[in-house]
Motif scaffolding. Structure first.
Motif, PDB file in Angstrom:
ATOM      1  N   LEU A  45       0.801  -0.870   0.068  1.00  0.00           N
ATOM      2  CA  LEU A  45       0.498  -0.319   0.202  1.00  0.00           C
ATOM      3  C   LEU A  45       1.063   1.117  -0.214  1.00  0.00           C
ATOM      4  CD1 LEU A  45      -2.976  -1.058   2.595  1.00  0.00           C
ATOM      5  CD2 LEU A  45      -3.092  -0.671  -0.115  1.00  0.00           C
ATOM      6  N   VAL A  46       2.262   1.544   0.932  1.00  0.00           N
ATOM      7  CA  VAL A  46       2.435   2.602   0.737  1.00  0.00           C
ATOM      8  C   VAL A  46       3.495   2.231  -0.439  1.00  0.00           C
ATOM      9  CG1 VAL A  46       4.746   3.432   1.651  1.00  0.00           C
ATOM     10  CG2 VAL A  46       3.626   2.649   3.131  1.00  0.00           C
ATOM     11  N   SER A  47       3.312   1.591  -0.996  1.00  0.00           N
ATOM     12  CA  SER A  47       4.062   2.040  -2.536  1.00  0.00           C
ATOM     13  C   SER A  47       3.662   1.899  -3.287  1.00  0.00           C
ATOM     14  CB  SER A  47       5.427   0.974  -2.497  1.00  0.00           C
ATOM     15  OG  SER A  47       6.795   1.408  -1.461  1.00  0.00           O
ATOM     16  N   MET A  48       2.235   1.542  -3.579  1.00  0.00           N
ATOM     17  CA  MET A  48       1.096   1.334  -5.117  1.00  0.00           C
ATOM     18  C   MET A  48       1.501   2.896  -5.396  1.00  0.00           C
ATOM     19  SD  MET A  48      -2.320   0.221  -4.471  1.00  0.00           S
ATOM     20  CE  MET A  48      -3.086  -1.414  -5.202  1.00  0.00           C
ATOM     21  N   ARG A  49       1.287   3.676  -5.060  1.00  0.00           N
ATOM     22  CA  ARG A  49       1.214   5.394  -6.606  1.00  0.00           C
ATOM     23  C   ARG A  49       2.820   4.749  -6.684  1.00  0.00           C
ATOM     24  NH1 ARG A  49      -1.468   9.247  -6.472  1.00  0.00           N
ATOM     25  NH2 ARG A  49      -0.593  10.822  -6.916  1.00  0.00           N
ATOM     26  N   GLU A  50       3.943   5.141  -6.128  1.00  0.00           N
ATOM     27  CA  GLU A  50       4.940   5.133  -7.005  1.00  0.00           C
ATOM     28  C   GLU A  50       5.292   4.291  -7.600  1.00  0.00           C
ATOM     29  OE1 GLU A  50       7.970   4.211  -3.432  1.00  0.00           O
ATOM     30  OE2 GLU A  50       7.046   5.713  -2.369  1.00  0.00           O
ATOM     31  N   LEU A  51       4.274   2.596  -7.786  1.00  0.00           N
ATOM     32  CA  LEU A  51       4.818   2.200  -9.228  1.00  0.00           C
ATOM     33  C   LEU A  51       3.448   1.904  -9.983  1.00  0.00           C
ATOM     34  CD1 LEU A  51       6.335  -0.992  -6.047  1.00  0.00           C
ATOM     35  CD2 LEU A  51       7.517   1.257  -8.048  1.00  0.00           C
ATOM     36  N   THR A  52       2.663   3.094  -9.689  1.00  0.00           N
ATOM     37  CA  THR A  52       1.765   2.583 -10.617  1.00  0.00           C
ATOM     38  C   THR A  52       2.309   2.159 -12.191  1.00  0.00           C
ATOM     39  OG1 THR A  52      -0.177   3.905  -9.340  1.00  0.00           O
ATOM     40  CG2 THR A  52      -0.240   4.497 -11.377  1.00  0.00           C
ATOM     41  N   ALA A  53       3.146   3.560 -12.260  1.00  0.00           N
ATOM     42  CA  ALA A  53       3.137   2.920 -14.022  1.00  0.00           C
ATOM     43  C   ALA A  53       4.134   2.179 -14.689  1.00  0.00           C
ATOM     44  CB  ALA A  53       4.833   4.471 -14.231  1.00  0.00           C
ATOM     45  N   LEU A  54       4.451   0.805 -13.439  1.00  0.00           N
ATOM     46  CA  LEU A  54       4.626   0.032 -13.909  1.00  0.00           C
ATOM     47  C   LEU A  54       3.274  -1.371 -13.731  1.00  0.00           C
ATOM     48  CD1 LEU A  54       7.611  -0.651 -11.791  1.00  0.00           C
ATOM     49  CD2 LEU A  54       7.642   0.273 -13.663  1.00  0.00           C
ATOM     50  N   HIS A  55       1.614  -0.731 -13.365  1.00  0.00           N
ATOM     51  CA  HIS A  55       1.259  -1.519 -13.486  1.00  0.00           C
ATOM     52  C   HIS A  55       0.268  -1.097 -14.349  1.00  0.00           C
ATOM     53  CE1 HIS A  55       1.980  -4.087 -10.275  1.00  0.00           C
ATOM     54  NE2 HIS A  55       2.177  -2.688  -9.407  1.00  0.00           N
ATOM     55  N   ALA A  56       0.499   0.422 -15.028  1.00  0.00           N
ATOM     56  CA  ALA A  56      -0.446   1.093 -16.656  1.00  0.00           C
ATOM     57  C   ALA A  56      -0.135   2.372 -16.895  1.00  0.00           C
ATOM     58  CB  ALA A  56      -0.994   1.752 -15.007  1.00  0.00           C
ATOM     59  N   PRO A  57       1.243   1.011 -17.867  1.00  0.00           N
ATOM     60  CA  PRO A  57       2.535   1.591 -18.493  1.00  0.00           C
ATOM     61  C   PRO A  57       1.863   2.759 -20.036  1.00  0.00           C
ATOM     62  CG  PRO A  57       1.899  -0.423 -19.059  1.00  0.00           C
ATOM     63  CD  PRO A  57       1.026  -0.481 -17.969  1.00  0.00           C
TER      64      PRO A  57
END
Length: 178
Positions: A45-57
């Motif tokens: 949860l803490v990192s979800m926002r910052e890793l979004t680009a990998l999940h939604a490219p």
């Protein structure tokens, strides 16, 4: 068949939800969710926002992030609530797992798995406890009540560029190239 995240405006979209477990008994100890699972969720949860680009490219990825699309639009979790970003599924020692619901059908599954595992493992390593779960319909919550995930590729790539978790777990060279 399509790997587009949102091929038609009337459709829910194509997802790449992933289910993760670290092995039998690691997330479920016979009495319920383990501390390890709670920390895996906390880190995710803490990192979800910052890793979004990998999940939604792609630009199209963000068309999928709308209410009642079955896509994760917030950094939230619950047990068996499909409106949250993460869903804990408690099915005994062998079947307990975390479903990460953010990635779309246009995501690279290897990068999705690497990012999701990195975030969860970072949570375990740093001892990040999961916040309270929510049973609410997250799509219906008032603005500002929960952390909303990036709504554009530009916003997501800025968050990735500033991510210590991405640099620590995936490498600065990877983040810079991506």
């Amino acid at each position: 068949a399509t790997f587009m995240a949102k091929p038609h405006t009337d459709w829910a979209g194509s997802s790449c939800h992933i289910h993760m477990s670290l092995g039998e008994g690691v997330f479920h100890d016979g009495d319920g969710m383990t501390e390890t699972m709670r920390r895996f969720i906390g880190g995710s949860l803490v990192s979800m926002r910052e890793l979004t680009a990998l999940h939604a490219p792609t630009i199209n990825s963000y068309r999928r992030f709308s209410p009642y699309s079955w896509a994760a639009t917030t950094a939230t979790w619950s047990v068996d609530n499909r409106s949250t970003g993460l869903r804990a599924i408690l099915e005994g020692r062998e079947g307990t797992r975390v479903e990460h619901r953010q990635a779309g059908g246009d995501a690279n599954p290897y990068l999705v798995a690497a990012a999701a595992l990195a975030a969860g493992l970072d949570g375990i390593e740093r001892g990040i406890d999961a916040p309270p779960s929510t049973d609410a319909d997250v799509y219906a919550l008032p603005p500002g009540e929960v952390q909303v995930l990036p709504s554009s590729l530009a916003e997501a790539t800025e968050a990735l560029a500033a991510s210590d978790v991405a640099r620590d777990w995936l490498g600065a060279d990877f983040v810079g190239h991506y």
